[in-house]
Every structure is written in structure tokens, then in C-alpha cells.
Design a protein around this motif. Structure first.
Motif, PDB file in Angstrom:
ATOM      1  N   ALA A  97       1.004  -1.187  -0.079  1.00  9.94           N
ATOM      2  CA  ALA A  97      -0.172  -0.102  -0.099  1.00  9.94           C
ATOM      3  C   ALA A  97       0.818   1.209  -0.056  1.00  9.94           C
ATOM      4  O   ALA A  97       2.001   1.407   0.638  1.00  9.94           O
ATOM      5  N   ALA A  98       0.374   2.425  -0.536  1.00 10.00           N
ATOM      6  CA  ALA A  98       0.928   3.830  -0.666  1.00 10.00           C
ATOM      7  C   ALA A  98       1.694   4.067   0.638  1.00 10.00           C
ATOM      8  O   ALA A  98       2.878   4.499   0.680  1.00 10.00           O
ATOM      9  N   ASP A  99       0.912   4.121   1.802  1.00  7.83           N
ATOM     10  CA  ASP A  99       1.414   4.768   3.090  1.00  7.83           C
ATOM     11  C   ASP A  99       2.646   3.811   3.412  1.00  7.83           C
ATOM     12  O   ASP A  99       3.402   4.338   4.037  1.00  7.83           O
ATOM     13  N   ALA A 100       2.713   2.517   3.307  1.00  9.47           N
ATOM     14  CA  ALA A 100       3.754   1.629   3.825  1.00  9.47           C
ATOM     15  C   ALA A 100       4.880   1.762   2.992  1.00  9.47           C
ATOM     16  O   ALA A 100       5.795   2.052   3.324  1.00  9.47           O
ATOM     17  N   ARG A 101       4.813   2.005   1.679  1.00 10.78           N
ATOM     18  CA  ARG A 101       5.767   2.343   0.748  1.00 10.78           C
ATOM     19  C   ARG A 101       6.573   3.543   0.945  1.00 10.78           C
ATOM     20  O   ARG A 101       7.607   3.881   1.182  1.00 10.78           O
ATOM     21  N   LEU A 102       5.513   4.566   1.291  1.00  7.63           N
ATOM     22  CA  LEU A 102       6.183   6.082   1.724  1.00  7.63           C
ATOM     23  C   LEU A 102       7.113   5.941   2.928  1.00  7.63           C
ATOM     24  O   LEU A 102       8.095   6.470   2.967  1.00  7.63           O
ATOM     25  N   GLY A 103       6.441   5.169   3.933  1.00  2.00           N
ATOM     26  CA  GLY A 103       7.235   5.231   4.983  1.00  2.00           C
ATOM     27  C   GLY A 103       8.519   4.594   5.003  1.00  2.00           C
ATOM     28  O   GLY A 103       9.480   4.865   5.297  1.00  2.00           O
ATOM     29  N   ARG A 104       8.681   3.388   4.048  1.00  2.00           N
ATOM     30  CA  ARG A 104       9.613   2.592   3.769  1.00  2.00           C
ATOM     31  C   ARG A 104      10.674   3.782   2.911  1.00  2.00           C
ATOM     32  O   ARG A 104      11.945   3.542   3.188  1.00  2.00           O
ATOM     33  N   ASP A 112      17.505  10.019  -3.736  1.00  2.62           N
ATOM     34  CA  ASP A 112      16.023  10.342  -4.696  1.00  2.62           C
ATOM     35  C   ASP A 112      14.818  10.071  -4.155  1.00  2.62           C
ATOM     36  O   ASP A 112      13.990   9.976  -4.652  1.00  2.62           O
ATOM     37  N   ASP A 113      14.884   9.363  -2.830  1.00  3.00           N
ATOM     38  CA  ASP A 113      13.748   9.159  -2.171  1.00  3.00           C
ATOM     39  C   ASP A 113      12.956  10.138  -1.236  1.00  3.00           C
ATOM     40  O   ASP A 113      13.747  11.063  -1.091  1.00  3.00           O
ATOM     41  N   PRO A 114      11.625  10.279  -1.600  1.00  2.00           N
ATOM     42  CA  PRO A 114      10.925  11.349  -0.583  1.00  2.00           C
ATOM     43  C   PRO A 114      11.284  11.290   0.735  1.00  2.00           C
ATOM     44  O   PRO A 114      11.378  10.308   1.291  1.00  2.00           O
ATOM     45  N   LYS A 115      11.162  12.726   1.266  1.00  2.00           N
ATOM     46  CA  LYS A 115      11.606  12.666   2.699  1.00  2.00           C
ATOM     47  C   LYS A 115      10.908  13.703   3.429  1.00  2.00           C
ATOM     48  O   LYS A 115      10.369  14.588   2.781  1.00  2.00           O
ATOM     49  N   VAL A 116      10.357  13.543   4.650  1.00  2.00           N
ATOM     50  CA  VAL A 116       9.938  14.621   5.445  1.00  2.00           C
ATOM     51  C   VAL A 116      11.053  15.557   5.963  1.00  2.00           C
ATOM     52  O   VAL A 116      11.782  15.017   6.771  1.00  2.00           O
ATOM     53  N   CYS A 117      11.153  16.548   5.564  1.00  2.00           N
ATOM     54  CA  CYS A 117      12.228  17.447   5.733  1.00  2.00           C
ATOM     55  C   CYS A 117      12.047  18.266   6.861  1.00  2.00           C
ATOM     56  O   CYS A 117      10.874  18.798   7.342  1.00  2.00           O
ATOM     57  N   ASN A 133       3.948  16.874   1.162  1.00  2.00           N
ATOM     58  CA  ASN A 133       5.040  17.026   0.183  1.00  2.00           C
ATOM     59  C   ASN A 133       5.718  15.868  -0.181  1.00  2.00           C
ATOM     60  O   ASN A 133       5.982  15.412  -1.311  1.00  2.00           O
ATOM     61  N   SER A 134       5.986  15.057   0.869  1.00  2.00           N
ATOM     62  CA  SER A 134       6.384  13.655   0.780  1.00  2.00           C
ATOM     63  C   SER A 134       5.836  12.792  -0.159  1.00  2.00           C
ATOM     64  O   SER A 134       6.223  12.242  -0.999  1.00  2.00           O
ATOM     65  N   ALA A 135       4.431  12.895  -0.051  1.00  2.00           N
ATOM     66  CA  ALA A 135       3.542  11.945  -0.825  1.00  2.00           C
ATOM     67  C   ALA A 135       3.435  12.404  -2.200  1.00  2.00           C
ATOM     68  O   ALA A 135       3.325  11.708  -3.049  1.00  2.00           O
ATOM     69  N   THR A 136       3.567  13.812  -2.488  1.00  2.00           N
ATOM     70  CA  THR A 136       3.558  14.280  -3.742  1.00  2.00           C
ATOM     71  C   THR A 136       4.589  13.920  -4.497  1.00  2.00           C
ATOM     72  O   THR A 136       4.580  13.681  -5.527  1.00  2.00           O
ATOM     73  N   ALA A 137       5.930  14.009  -3.775  1.00  2.00           N
ATOM     74  CA  ALA A 137       7.084  13.629  -4.593  1.00  2.00           C
ATOM     75  C   ALA A 137       7.051  12.030  -4.851  1.00  2.00           C
ATOM     76  O   ALA A 137       7.580  11.885  -5.942  1.00  2.00           O
ATOM     77  N   LEU A 138       6.336  11.268  -4.122  1.00  2.00           N
ATOM     78  CA  LEU A 138       6.336   9.908  -4.258  1.00  2.00           C
ATOM     79  C   LEU A 138       5.504   9.765  -5.638  1.00  2.00           C
ATOM     80  O   LEU A 138       5.662   8.938  -6.495  1.00  2.00           O
ATOM     81  N   GLU A 139       4.382  10.438  -5.472  1.00  2.00           N
ATOM     82  CA  GLU A 139       3.486  10.384  -6.720  1.00  2.00           C
ATOM     83  C   GLU A 139       3.840  10.698  -7.812  1.00  2.00           C
ATOM     84  O   GLU A 139       3.935  10.225  -9.072  1.00  2.00           O
ATOM     85  N   GLU A 140       4.969  11.830  -7.851  1.00  2.00           N
ATOM     86  CA  GLU A 140       5.610  12.483  -9.047  1.00  2.00           C
ATOM     87  C   GLU A 140       6.425  11.264  -9.653  1.00  2.00           C
ATOM     88  O   GLU A 140       6.445  10.963 -10.639  1.00  2.00           O
ATOM     89  N   ARG A 141       7.319  10.602  -8.695  1.00  2.00           N
ATOM     90  CA  ARG A 141       7.953   9.502  -9.262  1.00  2.00           C
ATOM     91  C   ARG A 141       7.307   8.257  -9.784  1.00  2.00           C
ATOM     92  O   ARG A 141       7.748   7.840 -10.814  1.00  2.00           O
ATOM     93  N   GLU A 142       6.241   7.958  -9.073  1.00  2.00           N
ATOM     94  CA  GLU A 142       5.324   7.163  -9.770  1.00  2.00           C
ATOM     95  C   GLU A 142       4.835   7.295 -10.968  1.00  2.00           C
ATOM     96  O   GLU A 142       4.687   6.262 -12.057  1.00  2.00           O
ATOM     97  N   CYS A 143       4.451   8.363 -11.217  1.00  2.41           N
ATOM     98  CA  CYS A 143       4.056   8.788 -12.472  1.00  2.41           C
ATOM     99  C   CYS A 143       5.113   8.698 -13.599  1.00  2.41           C
ATOM    100  O   CYS A 143       4.879   8.139 -14.784  1.00  2.41           O
ATOM    101  N   ARG A 144       6.408   9.227 -13.219  1.00  4.24           N
ATOM    102  CA  ARG A 144       7.180   8.950 -14.162  1.00  4.24           C
ATOM    103  C   ARG A 144       7.639   7.517 -14.662  1.00  4.24           C
ATOM    104  O   ARG A 144       7.849   7.048 -15.656  1.00  4.24           O
ATOM    105  N   GLU A 145       7.541   6.711 -13.655  1.00  5.50           N
ATOM    106  CA  GLU A 145       8.000   5.302 -13.642  1.00  5.50           C
ATOM    107  C   GLU A 145       6.938   4.466 -14.260  1.00  5.50           C
ATOM    108  O   GLU A 145       7.108   3.696 -15.235  1.00  5.50           O
ATOM    109  N   LYS A 146       5.702   4.919 -14.246  1.00  2.00           N
ATOM    110  CA  LYS A 146       4.353   4.500 -15.025  1.00  2.00           C
ATOM    111  C   LYS A 146       4.517   4.715 -16.277  1.00  2.00           C
ATOM    112  O   LYS A 146       4.127   4.114 -17.330  1.00  2.00           O
TER     113      LYS A 146
END
Length: 192
Positions: A97-104, A112-117, A133-146
Motif C-alpha cells: 500500500a502507498a502509506d507503507a511504501r512512503l514510510g519505507r 532520490d527518495d521522498p523525505k519529510v524534511c 510534500n513527501s506523498a506528492t514527491a512519491l506520486e511524481e516519481r510513480e507517474c514518471r515510472e508508470k
């Protein structure tokens, strides 16, 4: 030759699954490591933007390496290339799930990983914004990889490992599935 390809969204556990396969004595090539090595060779910082650009360029080239496990396939075209090169090819999606992936990813700490700064000092609003912000960074990365065809590759997976549990749960599932593939036993297409 048999090739096992791990595919999944960032933070799903592909690297952990590959590490388990390596512990089982299998050879593993990590697509992300190839990209990071190329960035270093070019003298570029390993930022998400630089690695994404290099990944796009490298994915236009085809390789003919003799592989057993490929960690981090990002497209249906890559999967089909390896399928065409192998006597047997097994594409395995590692899912979480997305929340688990973001935490990992936040804990993994690659550049290059999203962070809580920064320090949020118990400020709930600031903490919420940092997570957003971290979730948005992950979403952008996923969109690129998709955009590379990752979604298509995941849809075409022969097996799906649900990595919602503990690392030991993942280990058990990977050991079982790799064992079945090595023995030529046809298992269920989904591994709980």
C-alpha cells in the motif's frame, strides 16, 4: 536459462525480495544500481531528477546480460526483452500500500527518495504539510515510472507477492515462490 524479474512501485519491497533471492544463492542485477553507477560515472549528483533522466536514456538501450534475477524492471518492454532472452521468464510484482511504501522510502534514505524534511517540533500542521510534500514527491516519481510502462509490466506479472506484512512474511513468500520456480512447480498466480 531462467530469469526472474521483480517489478513494483517504489518502496514496494523489490530490493528486499532481491536480497532474499541473493541469500538463496541467486545472481541479482539491480536496475537502479546501474542507473546510480551511470550518474556517478557522469559526475552527477544522485537526485531524483538526474536519476530519472539517466533512467530514461538507459531504458532506450537494450542489454544482453546473462541474468537470474532482475530487480527493478520498469516497463512491459523490458519484461518482454528478458522474456525473449530466457528459456523461462517469471515476472513477479511486489505490492504494498502507498502509506507503507512512503514510510519505507523515508526510512531508506537514498538521495532520490521522498523525505519529510526538517524539524516539525510537534507542530501538527507542519508535520501534515511535510507528509503531504513527501506523498506528492512519491506520486511524481510513480507517474514518471508508470510513463516508462511500469503499470503495464505490473499488470502482466505472472505472480504477485503482497508485501503488507513483516519482513519475515516477505521472506517466507519469496523463498516459497523462488523454490517453486526453481523446481518447475506451477503455483498460484498470487502469493498472499
Amino acid at each position: 536459462m531462467k530469469i526472474i524479474g521483480f517489478v513494483g512501485l517504489p518502496g514496494s519491497g523489490k530490493g528486499e525480495a532481491s536480497k532474499i533471492a541473493r541469500e538463496l544463492g541467486l545472481s541479482v542485477v539491480v536496475m537502479g544500481d546501474v542507473i546510480r553507477q551511470e550518474a556517478a560515472r557522469q559526475g552527477l549528483e544522485p537526485t531524483d531528477q538526474n536519476l530519472g533522466r539517466i533512467g530514461n536514456a538507459l531504458r532506450e538501450k537494450k542489454t544482453g546480460r546473462d541474468l537470474v534475477v532482475v530487480d527493478g524492471l520498469r516497463s512491459g518492454a523490458e519484461a518482454e526483452f528478458f522474456r525473449s532472452q530466457a528459456d523461462e521468464f517469471y515476472l513477479i510484482e511486489v505490492w504494498a500500500a502507498a502509506d507503507a511504501r512512503l514510510g519505507r522510502l523515508e526510512k531508506r534514505g537514498r538521495p532520490d527518495d521522498p523525505k519529510v524534511c526538517g524539524e516539525v517540533g510537534g507542530n501538527a500542521s507542519a508535520e501534515g504539510q511535510a507528509k503531504s510534500n513527501s506523498a506528492t514527491a512519491l506520486e511524481e516519481r510513480e507517474c514518471r515510472e508508470k510513463g516508462w510502462g511500469l503499470a503495464r509490466a505490473m499488470e502482466r506479472a505472472d505472480y504477485r507477492i503482497d508485501n503488507s506484512g513483516s519482513l519475515e512474511d516477505l521472506r517466507r513468500k519469496v523463498v516459497k515462490l523462488v523454490g517453486e520456480i526453481e523446481k518447475g512447480v506451477s503455483g498460484e498466480s498470487m502469493v498472499g
